[in-house]
Enzyme design. Structure first.
Site, PDB file in Angstrom:
ATOM      1  N   ASP A  26       0.832  -1.202   0.000  1.00  0.00           N
ATOM      2  CA  ASP A  26       0.000   0.000   0.000  1.00  0.00           C
ATOM      3  C   ASP A  26       0.878   1.268   0.000  1.00  0.00           C
ATOM      4  O   ASP A  26       0.669   2.179   0.798  1.00  0.00           O
ATOM      5  CB  ASP A  26      -0.943  -0.011   1.216  1.00  0.00           C
ATOM      6  N   HIS A  60      -2.643   0.055  11.737  1.00  0.00           N
ATOM      7  CA  HIS A  60      -2.566  -1.332  11.278  1.00  0.00           C
ATOM      8  C   HIS A  60      -1.135  -1.692  10.918  1.00  0.00           C
ATOM      9  O   HIS A  60      -0.303  -0.818  10.714  1.00  0.00           O
ATOM     10  CB  HIS A  60      -3.463  -1.525  10.052  1.00  0.00           C
ATOM     11  N   GLN A  80      -3.563  -5.589   5.493  1.00  0.00           N
ATOM     12  CA  GLN A  80      -3.295  -4.633   6.577  1.00  0.00           C
ATOM     13  C   GLN A  80      -4.178  -4.986   7.774  1.00  0.00           C
ATOM     14  O   GLN A  80      -5.383  -4.748   7.749  1.00  0.00           O
ATOM     15  CB  GLN A  80      -3.560  -3.195   6.088  1.00  0.00           C
ATOM     16  N   ARG A 135       3.761  11.990  11.243  1.00  0.00           N
ATOM     17  CA  ARG A 135       2.441  11.949  10.615  1.00  0.00           C
ATOM     18  C   ARG A 135       1.772  10.651  11.041  1.00  0.00           C
ATOM     19  O   ARG A 135       2.241   9.572  10.719  1.00  0.00           O
ATOM     20  CB  ARG A 135       2.575  12.003   9.095  1.00  0.00           C
ATOM     21  N   ASP A 168      -0.872   8.064  10.724  1.00  0.00           N
ATOM     22  CA  ASP A 168      -1.723   7.636   9.620  1.00  0.00           C
ATOM     23  C   ASP A 168      -3.065   7.098  10.129  1.00  0.00           C
ATOM     24  O   ASP A 168      -3.122   6.396  11.129  1.00  0.00           O
ATOM     25  CB  ASP A 168      -0.967   6.535   8.856  1.00  0.00           C
ATOM     26  N   GLU A 201      -3.679  12.448  10.278  1.00  0.00           N
ATOM     27  CA  GLU A 201      -4.213  12.156   8.959  1.00  0.00           C
ATOM     28  C   GLU A 201      -5.595  11.559   9.189  1.00  0.00           C
ATOM     29  O   GLU A 201      -5.745  10.371   9.451  1.00  0.00           O
ATOM     30  CB  GLU A 201      -3.311  11.186   8.190  1.00  0.00           C
ATOM     31  N   HIS A 257      -0.671  12.092  -2.143  1.00  0.00           N
ATOM     32  CA  HIS A 257      -0.503  10.776  -2.762  1.00  0.00           C
ATOM     33  C   HIS A 257      -1.819  10.008  -2.825  1.00  0.00           C
ATOM     34  O   HIS A 257      -1.897   8.968  -3.459  1.00  0.00           O
ATOM     35  CB  HIS A 257       0.516   9.972  -1.964  1.00  0.00           C
ATOM     36  N   ASP A 258      -2.852  10.492  -2.118  1.00  0.00           N
ATOM     37  CA  ASP A 258      -4.126   9.772  -2.081  1.00  0.00           C
ATOM     38  C   ASP A 258      -5.124  10.337  -3.088  1.00  0.00           C
ATOM     39  O   ASP A 258      -4.886  11.354  -3.727  1.00  0.00           O
ATOM     40  CB  ASP A 258      -4.707   9.821  -0.662  1.00  0.00           C
ATOM     41  N   ARG A 275      -4.455   5.296  -7.642  1.00  0.00           N
ATOM     42  CA  ARG A 275      -3.701   6.374  -6.974  1.00  0.00           C
ATOM     43  C   ARG A 275      -2.264   6.446  -7.486  1.00  0.00           C
ATOM     44  O   ARG A 275      -1.614   7.482  -7.376  1.00  0.00           O
ATOM     45  CB  ARG A 275      -3.697   6.159  -5.453  1.00  0.00           C
TER      46      ARG A 275
HETATM   47  C1  GLC Z   1      -3.777   6.621   4.764  1.00  0.00           C
HETATM   48  C2  GLC Z   1      -2.764   6.780   3.640  1.00  0.00           C
HETATM   49  C3  GLC Z   1      -3.189   5.935   2.471  1.00  0.00           C
HETATM   50  C4  GLC Z   1      -3.296   4.498   2.922  1.00  0.00           C
HETATM   51  C5  GLC Z   1      -4.195   4.356   4.156  1.00  0.00           C
HETATM   52  C6  GLC Z   1      -4.066   3.015   4.774  1.00  0.00           C
HETATM   53  O1  GLC Z   1      -5.006   7.096   4.410  1.00  0.00           O
HETATM   54  O2  GLC Z   1      -2.637   8.123   3.280  1.00  0.00           O
HETATM   55  O3  GLC Z   1      -2.317   6.061   1.391  1.00  0.00           O
HETATM   56  O4  GLC Z   1      -3.806   3.721   1.880  1.00  0.00           O
HETATM   57  O5  GLC Z   1      -3.850   5.287   5.158  1.00  0.00           O
HETATM   58  O6  GLC Z   1      -2.813   2.888   5.384  1.00  0.00           O
END
Ligand code: GLC
Length: 590
Positions: free
Chosen positions: A80, A123, A191, A221, A223, A265, A334-335, A459
């Site tokens: 991922d 995760h 994950q 950061r 996540d 995030e 990146h998303d 993506r």
């Molecule tokens: C966050 C990341 C994304 C990822 C997701 C799961 O949203 O920015 O790219 O797929 O977490 O880890």
């Protein structure tokens, strides 16, 4: 306590000095001087060492905060993009070694640049040691996850949990053959969600956070923080306990590494995002910085509709932030782009929520008639009808189509639109976070389609290898690369010398009666008479603003208006300020 103490003892001298400096100037990160960029070490440079050699390019642009996308060890295929970590204390060999990271952190520090690193707290990869031990039947490790013998509990969860990757990983549970049980996997099937009901998980993750703080990360950061707590009967997002976990992470980090900041995030509904700053700036603090996903999505709405109606309403509905908290303002990352606006706001803007979202998806994927955008759909959910959008900034903003047409006027317009969007994130209040490649107009990259591990995830279309020949064209006068790079570079320089752009809840939205314009006033928190009027025109036709309608806000002397970016006086017709198509002004009368 032991974890905090051990890392406190191990924290290096330079980092401790920084801690003290930052505590003495505890709003240091609200300053307008910070400008960020997110990039992949191996796509922007070959690896971490290569990245260290490219810092000059970032400094040329004015970037002084670097978010190096995930670098921790992860499986080769199912990763991922680095968000499925198999070893939290090692750097993935594809980008280098731990020593390279330490060296990079040192180089950045010398240049007064900040380093941001990801810690994936929600995760782990199914190849992580804990998952392996759980598979081997060890109860202690099984307790780190949500594991179920049959579908009874998973089915109860599924009743209220949405799907994050409906096309590629439908549902929120995965049957694991070796384990012979169901595992909660909210994101991809590889994950595994961590169970924070087990204190051992919290303590280990704290250990990891402090480990990276001590390697020299200024900012961590965190996540997917909205997902940290799971409860049957809920969406399993934004639960109160998720906030308590973050508060506890913050408290502990405050003891050991007080100079380190957290980014949340949490790409969730506007009223939920704001809660990730915490309930109180001191006793219940969570993250100092949060992604402003609301502003990002609203900007794209303004692009598609060529008006700022929903943008204006959406921003008005956002409550003021806590003290010592700031936004990360971005256009692309990146998303994918999720259209998570508030339905109530959509209706107030005069649209029907479902069909408006459909229009946006059609617009950005280029199926809407005459749309110049070249995005791809992402995460289409047949059941709910939802979809999100992938694509590079330049391709979504129509630059790709314009370049193909060869029409210089349209190319110019699309460049203006890209600069307009940057003009908004630079002046809004918060840290602008650029996305690598956008400064030279990198287009969609379809090479991911030939990689079986990536082909199903659109993506990757906007995670290109940077083209350094293209970047060289920033020196070629009149090229799109030069116009974009220099435009952004200029904005960054002006931003850094404009204290009104610091973020102290010092923004006032102004209703002008012209729906094509997004207008707000920024005030210098340290000097009352210093104001900057920000005006953005999202239409492809010139628009006017009647200055007397603004009242005497900001003691503006309208006859003396000057645009801080160009240094020029804007066109005035009688009492009307004229804003050319897709242009913005940062107006001051000083
Ligand atoms: C966050 C990341 C994304 C990822 C997701 C799961 O949203 O920015 O790219 O797929 O977490 O880890």
């Amino acid at each position: 306590v032991e974890v905090m103490a051990v890392h406190y003892i191990q924290r290096g001298r330079e980092l401790r000095e920084l801690d003290v400096e930052r505590e003495n100037d505890h709003t240091w990160f609200l300053s307008q001087e910070w400008v960020g960029m997110a990039l992949y070490a191996n796509a922007f440079a070959e690896d971490l060492q290569g990245l260290g050699r490219r810092l000059g390019y970032l400094q040329e642009l004015g970037v002084n905060l670097l978010h190096v996308m995930p670098i921790l060890k992860c499986p080769a295929g199912a990763s991922d993009g680095g968000y499925a970590v198999s070893d939290y204390r090692n750097v993935d060999e594809r980008v280098g070694h731990l020593d390279d990271l330490r060296e990079l952190a040192g180089k950045l520090r010398k240049r007064d640049m900040l380093l941001t690193l990801d810690v994936v707290v929600n995760h782990v990869s199914d190849q992580h040691e804990w998952a392996r031990q759980a598979r081997a039947g060890k109860q202690r490790y099984q307790d780190d996850f949500y594991i179920f013998e049959n579908r009874d509990v998973p089915d109860m969860f599924e009743e209220t949990m949405p799907e994050i990757f409906p096309e590629t990983s439908p549902g929120n549970f995965t049957w694991d053959e070796d384990l012979g049980q169901w595992v909660m996997t909210v994101f991809n099937h590889y994950q595994w969600d961590l169970n924070y009901g087990n204190p051992a998980v919290f303590i280990e993750m704290l250990d990891i956070l402090l480990f990276w703080a001590n390697q020299g990360a200024d900012i961590l950061r965190l996540d997917a923080v909205a997902f940290l707590w799971k409860k049957i009967g809920t969406t399993c997002q934004n639960e109160r306990e998720a906030h308590l976990i973050l508060q506890l992470f913050k408290d502990c980090c405050q003891v050991t590494a007080p100079g380190v900041l957290f980014i949340a995030e949490a790409i969730v509904a506007p009223l939920e995002i704001i809660k990730y700053f915490g309930e109180d700036a001191i006793i219940a603090k969570e993250c100092e910085i949060a992604y402003n996903a609301t502003f990002m999505a609203l900007l794209w709405d303004a692009v598609a509709t060529r008006n700022a109606k929903l943008l204006d309403l959406g921003i008005r509905s956002l409550p003021n932030k806590l003290d010592r908290a700031t936004w990360l303002n971005y256009i692309r990352c990146h998303d994918d782009i999720g259209l998570g606006f508030d339905d109530g706001d959509i209706r107030l803007a005069g649209y029907e929520p479902r069909s408006h979202r459909q229009f946006l998806v059609d617009y950005f994927t280029g199926t809407y008639p005459e749309s110049p955008a070249r995005g791809q759909p992402f995460g289409r959910n047949e059941k709910s009808g939802d979809a999100r959008i992938s694509g590079s900034l330049a391709s979504l903003a129509g630059l790709e189509t314009a370049i193909e047409s060869g029409d210089q006027e349209i190319i110019g317009q699309r460049i203006d639109l890209i600069l307009l969007l940057h003009g908004m994130i630079m002046s809004f209040g918060g840290i602008p976070l650029l996305y690598y490649g956008d400064e030279i107009g990198m287009l969609n990259d379809f090479s991911y389609m030939t990689d079986a591990e990536k082909a199903h995830d659109s993506r990757w279309i906007h995670r290109p290898l940077i083209d350094w020949d293209k970047a060289e064209r920033r020196h070629q006068k009149g090229s799109p690369e030069q116009r974009l790079f220099d435009g952004i570079r200029k904005m960054i320089a002006v931003r850094k010398s404009t204290p009104a752009f610091a973020d102290f809840n010092n923004r006032e939205l102004i209703d002008t009666g012209n729906p094509h314009l997004f207008v707000f006033m920024r005030s210098n928190p340290f000097e009352l008479s210093d104001h900057v009027l920000v005006v953005g025109n999202f239409d492809d036709a010139p628009q006017s603003l009647t200055l007397s309608d603004l009242g005497n806000r900001g003691e503006f002397e309208y006859a003396r208006l000057r645009d801080l970016c160009s240094g020029e006086a804007p066109s005035l017709f009688k009492d009307q300020l004229v804003i050319p198509p897709f242009r913005f002004y940062w107006l001051s009368s000083r």
